[in-house]
Design an enzyme around this catalytic site. Structure first.
Site, PDB file in Angstrom:
ATOM      1  N   LYS A   1     -22.293  -6.819  39.497  1.00  0.00           N
ATOM      2  CA  LYS A   1     -21.642  -7.552  40.579  1.00  0.00           C
ATOM      3  C   LYS A   1     -22.445  -7.501  41.873  1.00  0.00           C
ATOM      4  CE  LYS A   1     -18.075  -9.111  38.353  1.00  0.00           C
ATOM      5  NZ  LYS A   1     -17.956 -10.556  38.063  1.00  0.00           N
TER       6      LYS A   1
ATOM      7  N   ARG B   1     -14.936  -1.471  40.171  1.00  0.00           N
ATOM      8  CA  ARG B   1     -15.745  -1.462  41.381  1.00  0.00           C
ATOM      9  C   ARG B   1     -15.022  -0.715  42.502  1.00  0.00           C
ATOM     10  NH1 ARG B   1     -15.729  -5.621  43.787  1.00  0.00           N
ATOM     11  NH2 ARG B   1     -14.119  -6.727  42.625  1.00  0.00           N
TER      12      ARG B   1
ATOM     13  N   ARG C   1     -13.635  -1.976  29.230  1.00  0.00           N
ATOM     14  CA  ARG C   1     -14.563  -3.112  29.172  1.00  0.00           C
ATOM     15  C   ARG C   1     -15.538  -2.971  28.004  1.00  0.00           C
ATOM     16  NH1 ARG C   1     -14.492  -7.515  33.138  1.00  0.00           N
ATOM     17  NH2 ARG C   1     -13.119  -6.784  34.816  1.00  0.00           N
TER      18      ARG C   1
ATOM     19  N   SER D   1      -8.674 -12.696  37.195  1.00  0.00           N
ATOM     20  CA  SER D   1      -8.327 -11.872  36.034  1.00  0.00           C
ATOM     21  C   SER D   1      -6.936 -12.217  35.522  1.00  0.00           C
ATOM     22  CB  SER D   1      -8.395 -10.389  36.411  1.00  0.00           C
ATOM     23  OG  SER D   1      -8.037  -9.578  35.327  1.00  0.00           O
TER      24      SER D   1
ATOM     25  N   HIS E   1     -18.194 -18.222  40.416  1.00  0.00           N
ATOM     26  CA  HIS E   1     -17.533 -17.230  39.567  1.00  0.00           C
ATOM     27  C   HIS E   1     -16.672 -17.993  38.571  1.00  0.00           C
ATOM     28  CE1 HIS E   1     -14.483 -13.725  39.113  1.00  0.00           C
ATOM     29  NE2 HIS E   1     -15.477 -13.582  38.266  1.00  0.00           N
TER      30      HIS E   1
ATOM     31  N   LYS F   1      -9.598 -17.272  31.641  1.00  0.00           N
ATOM     32  CA  LYS F   1     -10.945 -17.834  31.828  1.00  0.00           C
ATOM     33  C   LYS F   1     -11.833 -17.595  30.617  1.00  0.00           C
ATOM     34  CE  LYS F   1     -13.307 -15.795  35.080  1.00  0.00           C
ATOM     35  NZ  LYS F   1     -14.463 -15.038  34.546  1.00  0.00           N
ATOM     36  N   THR F   2     -11.850 -16.365  30.135  1.00  0.00           N
ATOM     37  CA  THR F   2     -12.692 -16.042  28.977  1.00  0.00           C
ATOM     38  C   THR F   2     -12.130 -16.657  27.701  1.00  0.00           C
ATOM     39  OG1 THR F   2     -13.414 -13.966  29.992  1.00  0.00           O
ATOM     40  CG2 THR F   2     -13.640 -14.154  27.614  1.00  0.00           C
TER      41      THR F   2
ATOM     42  N   ASP G   1     -18.943 -15.795  32.983  1.00  0.00           N
ATOM     43  CA  ASP G   1     -18.567 -15.221  34.277  1.00  0.00           C
ATOM     44  C   ASP G   1     -19.328 -15.762  35.495  1.00  0.00           C
ATOM     45  OD1 ASP G   1     -16.897 -13.395  35.694  1.00  0.00           O
ATOM     46  OD2 ASP G   1     -18.569 -12.018  35.881  1.00  0.00           O
TER      47      ASP G   1
END
Length: 632
Positions: A298, A152, A423, A337, A319, A341-342, A356
């Site tokens: 986003k 981004r 990604r 990041s 988030h 989390k994932t 997410d």
């Protein structure tokens, strides 16, 4: 029953012809024919004896692709893939009007590709030469390069400020929500519309954000290239019937003119020739100068952070990732990041709700999205099996290096010469144990994940309601050497609500909502450190994934409640003395350090950083959460 078998690329044209052949086959049954074929698009046939419709081969036109892209498409038709079949190709002088994009002034394109199927998107990507075909282990996957923007561009994101409006009163104006004027936005909007009015064709995706029907938003994207429609098709909730699209009136429309730049950006008060601008009042947005797919996703996520807290009753946008157990016990995983989390929410014993973006209403939690957007850096099947296996046909790789092996192009997730932010986007049904309802009850447990490179936070600690709000607002993790240029030692990073870049209202608005949810539903909150133990980065060791998994398991199965706890003298949270399958020596970080004097200095250093960061929240919100922070 008709079944499809294919080792080929089946274009949307061949698909249509194939349907006609199948219809003819069924009608021919009474005539006793054994086989009907149409050789003009490969060897396709309906075998009446075997009762199967076969499409043996549809070769890519080799003149259009370099040698390393001449591969057969391995077709795996799944229930999820087939469920998305609302494609409509609109042609003629009234195409834009029929598609509804004349509402924003786009009238020239005489061909509109609306909600193309996954197969049609693939065909367009290949036909338009928009990228390459990667031979991923679990299926050929289309791959794109987004140019200079591999992430981004937050400095180029703006919100339109209408003095005295509802949005003006509620938006948290500043570095995240930079204001621009209605006049500047009109100039950009008119240019985006004018650009599309020079095109003969356009891609339109009409879909939804939010699995909760009461607050679900109808979203329209207008793109000039097919892979960007592919991206939003992966990421948002896809319509499954033509009825859902009848009379579709979008709540928000994004016009993505990514190929255009803003040459007079200085005169318009922008920061560069790239612009991502949202007009909450007019319910439109424009994108210029960046091909990065994440700007689409986003941007809508930021808007959900505006809409949901304003709903009656207010809802909490988050988030975080979320999963649910077989007994319906849901859990939330907040984290920046690199915190896991994932990885930690992908649990073989639980069902994934989403990875997410979620909302929390009076009935429970729900996913915003219809897909996942995961980093691929250093990806292996051993470390991230769910993500690795999800990279197959219908997924979309972004900025991932490819290496030639004979005639094949193989993804190289360890080659980060282009970017460390490679990604993959994929529809959520690529995860085997995804939770089909995409909703669950109120979470029993909330986990705040941090990668503490200073090595002074325990692997797991229990938080009071007030402490949970303090750590939620702090959003702490740490960067270490190698993650960004110029970093030589650990650096603390604080991102409000574990997602400051997407917050449209003041962070305390979300904290107050979370506090209310915790108090109402009795959810337990924990701080989980996936970072270092036994010393800071360079001295200690990274917490093993097995130890972290065991801590998380103890939270989710409730065994942590059987432990005796001790209170941390500075941070005040409760540390378990024992946990199943975790070395008790690790649980209190002080015990894991050989140099106790250095530990005391480091923990005070981190506590001071927490306190200094939190000064901006003093006296803000309905409760001053400063009192729940560390004490020196």
């Amino acid at each position: 029953m008709l079944t499809a078998q294919s080792n080929c690329i089946l274009s949307h044209t061949a698909n249509a012809v194939s349907v006609r052949v199948a219809a003819r086959a069924l009608a021919a049954c009474a005539q006793g024919y054994n086989n009907l074929s149409s050789s003009s698009y490969g060897s396709s046939a309906f075998d009446l004896k075997k009762k199967k419709f076969l499409i043996h081969e549809y070769p890519i036109k080799t003149a259009r692709l370099p040698q390393h892209q001449k591969f057969r498409y391995q077709s795996t038709y799944t229930e999820g893939r087939n469920a998305y079949n609302v494609s409509k190709i609109i042609k003629g002088p009234n195409a834009s009007s029929e598609a509804g994009i004349d509402a924003v002034g786009i009238t020239n394109p005489a061909t509109i590709y609306r909600n193309l199927t996954f197969q049609e998107l693939y065909d367009h990507e290949v036909e338009n030469k928009e990228g390459s075909i990667a031979n991923a282990e679990y299926g050929d996957t289309f791959t794109v390069d987004t140019g200079k923007f591999t992430g981004r561009s937050p400095n180029d994101k703006f919100m339109v400020k209408y003095p005295g409006s509802e949005s003006d009163k509620n938006l948290d104006w500043g570095k995240v929500n930079q204001p621009t004027t209605p006049e500047v936005y009109k100039t950009l909007f008119d240019r985006a519309v004018a650009h599309f009015n020079t095109l003969d064709k356009a891609y339109v995706f009409d879909g939804f954000c939010g699995a909760n029907p009461r607050t679900q938003k109808k979203i329209r994207f207008i793109h000039e290239i097919s892979w960007q429609q592919h991206f939003v098709t992966n990421m948002f909730i896809r319509p499954e019937s033509h009825e859902q699209l009848e009379g579709f009136e979008p709540d928000f429309t994004i016009i993505n003119a990514c190929s255009q730049v803003v040459e007079d950006w200085k005169e318009l008060g922008l920061h560069s020739d790239t612009a991502v601008v949202f007009d909450v009042e007019q319910k439109t947005a424009v994108i210029f100068g960046t091909w990065y797919g994440g700007e689409n996703k986003k941007g809508i996520f930021s808007l959900m952070h505006y809409w949901l807290p304003m709903h009656d009753p207010p809802q909490l946008p988050m988030h975080c990732s979320a999963n649910v157990g077989q007994d319906g016990d849901s859990a939330l995983f907040f984290g920046l990041s690199g915190t896991g989390k994932t990885t930690l929410s992908a649990d073989p014993h639980r069902y994934l709700i989403g990875d997410d973006e979620h909302g929390w209403d009076e009935e429970g939690v729900y996913n915003f999205e219809g897909g996942c957007y995961a980093k691929t850096i250093n990806l292996t099947e051993e470390t991230e099996p769910d993500i690795y296996k999800a990279i197959k046909t219908d997924a979309l790789l972004e900025n991932v290096a490819l290496k030639e092996e004979g005639e094949k192009l193989i993804p190289d997730y360890f080659d980060v010469s282009k970017t460390e932010n490679g990604r993959v986007s994929y529809p959520i049904y690529h995860i085997d144990n995804f939770h089909k309802p995409q909703t669950a009850g109120h979470p029993r447990n909330i986990l705040f994940l941090t990668c503490d490179a200073f090595g002074v936070l325990p692997p797991v600690s229990k938080l009071s309601s007030g402490q949970a709000m303090y750590h939620f607002l702090s959003g702490y993790t740490a960067k270490v050497a190698g993650t960004e240029r110029g970093i030589k030692e650990p650096q603390a990073t604080f991102s409000a609500c574990f997602g400051a870049a997407f917050l449209t209202l003041h962070p305390t608005r979300y904290a107050d909502l979370l506090q209310e949810k915790l108090d109402t539903h009795g959810s337990s909150a924990y701080l989980v450190n996936t970072g270092w133990t036994g010393g800071a980065y360079g001295v200690g060791q990274r917490m093993s994934i097995n130890a972290t998994r065991s801590c998380v398991d103890a939270i989710l199965d409730g065994s942590i409640h059987s432990s005796e706890f001790e209170k941390d003298e500075i941070f005040g949270f409760e540390i378990p003395k024992t946990l199943p399958n975790v070395d008790s020596h690790l649980l209190n970080p002080k015990n894991a350090w050989e140099d106790h004097e250095s530990y005391e200095e480091t923990v005070e250093k981190l506590a001071t950083m927490y306190i200094k960061n939190f000064e901006k929240y003093e006296g803000k919100g309905s409760v001053d959460y400063t009192q729940f922070g560390p004490k020196l």
